[in-house]
Structures are given as C-alpha cells and as structure tokens.
Write a protein that holds these residues in place. Structure first.
Motif, short mmCIF file in Angstrom:
data_model
loop_
_atom_site.label_atom_id
_atom_site.label_comp_id
_atom_site.label_asym_id
_atom_site.label_seq_id
_atom_site.Cartn_x
_atom_site.Cartn_y
_atom_site.Cartn_z
N LEU A 13 0.99 -1.14 -0.11
CA LEU A 13 -0.02 -0.18 -0.13
C LEU A 13 0.96 1.24 0.19
O LEU A 13 0.49 2.21 -0.63
CB LEU A 13 -0.82 0.05 1.28
N VAL A 14 1.83 1.25 0.72
CA VAL A 14 2.81 2.32 0.54
C VAL A 14 3.44 2.63 -0.87
O VAL A 14 3.53 3.89 -1.36
CB VAL A 14 4.05 2.36 1.85
N HIS A 15 3.72 1.49 -1.46
CA HIS A 15 4.24 1.58 -2.82
C HIS A 15 3.29 2.15 -3.49
O HIS A 15 3.69 3.10 -4.64
CB HIS A 15 4.84 0.32 -3.19
N MET A 16 1.94 1.77 -3.67
CA MET A 16 0.95 2.10 -4.28
C MET A 16 0.77 3.78 -3.93
O MET A 16 0.70 4.56 -5.00
CB MET A 16 -0.45 1.52 -3.92
N LEU A 17 0.67 4.19 -2.79
CA LEU A 17 0.49 5.55 -2.38
C LEU A 17 1.85 6.46 -3.00
O LEU A 17 1.24 7.50 -3.47
CB LEU A 17 0.52 5.59 -0.99
N THR A 18 3.04 5.85 -2.87
CA THR A 18 4.19 6.65 -3.43
C THR A 18 3.99 6.75 -4.96
O THR A 18 4.30 7.76 -5.57
CB THR A 18 5.43 6.01 -3.11
N TYR A 19 3.50 5.97 -5.54
CA TYR A 19 3.61 5.82 -7.08
C TYR A 19 2.29 6.89 -7.77
O TYR A 19 2.52 7.58 -8.22
CB TYR A 19 3.12 4.45 -7.75
#
Length: 61
Positions: A13-19
């Motif tokens: 989820l943090v990777h998705m949010l960062t993207y």
C-alpha cells in the motif's frame, strides 16, 4: 504470521501511495524511497499495536 501480513500489505500500500502521489506531483517513482517508507510505516504500526491496551475498560458507575 500476522507480522508478515502486516508488513506485506503495508509495503504494497505504501508503494501504491508513493506511485500515485508521485504521478500527481509529476515526479519519478523511486523504489528505494517507497521501501524505506513502507518499512517505517510497518514499524510504526507494530509499535502502535503494542502500545494500545487490549483489555476491557471498567465502567465508572
């Protein structure tokens, strides 16, 4: 096992949010930054879960 799944979903989820946030701002996606933020968020969630009491509250009557 719950630590693994917490880390797994937080990491994703943090990777998705960062993207998504990077795309909205117009900056490039950086895997290392997202990984560091994901690990830090996981540690924060583990600490928060350890601090919150899980016993029932007594009534004040």
């Amino acid at each position: 096992m719950r630590y693994f799944w917490t880390f797994f979903w937080t990491f994703l989820l943090v990777h998705m949010l960062t993207y998504v946030a990077g795309s909205m701002v117009g900056s490039a996606y950086d895997f290392m930054t997202a990984s560091i933020l994901g690990a830090a968020a996981s540690v924060f969630i583990f600490v928060l879960a350890a601090v919150i009491p899980d016993e029932p509250v007594n009534s004040h009557h």
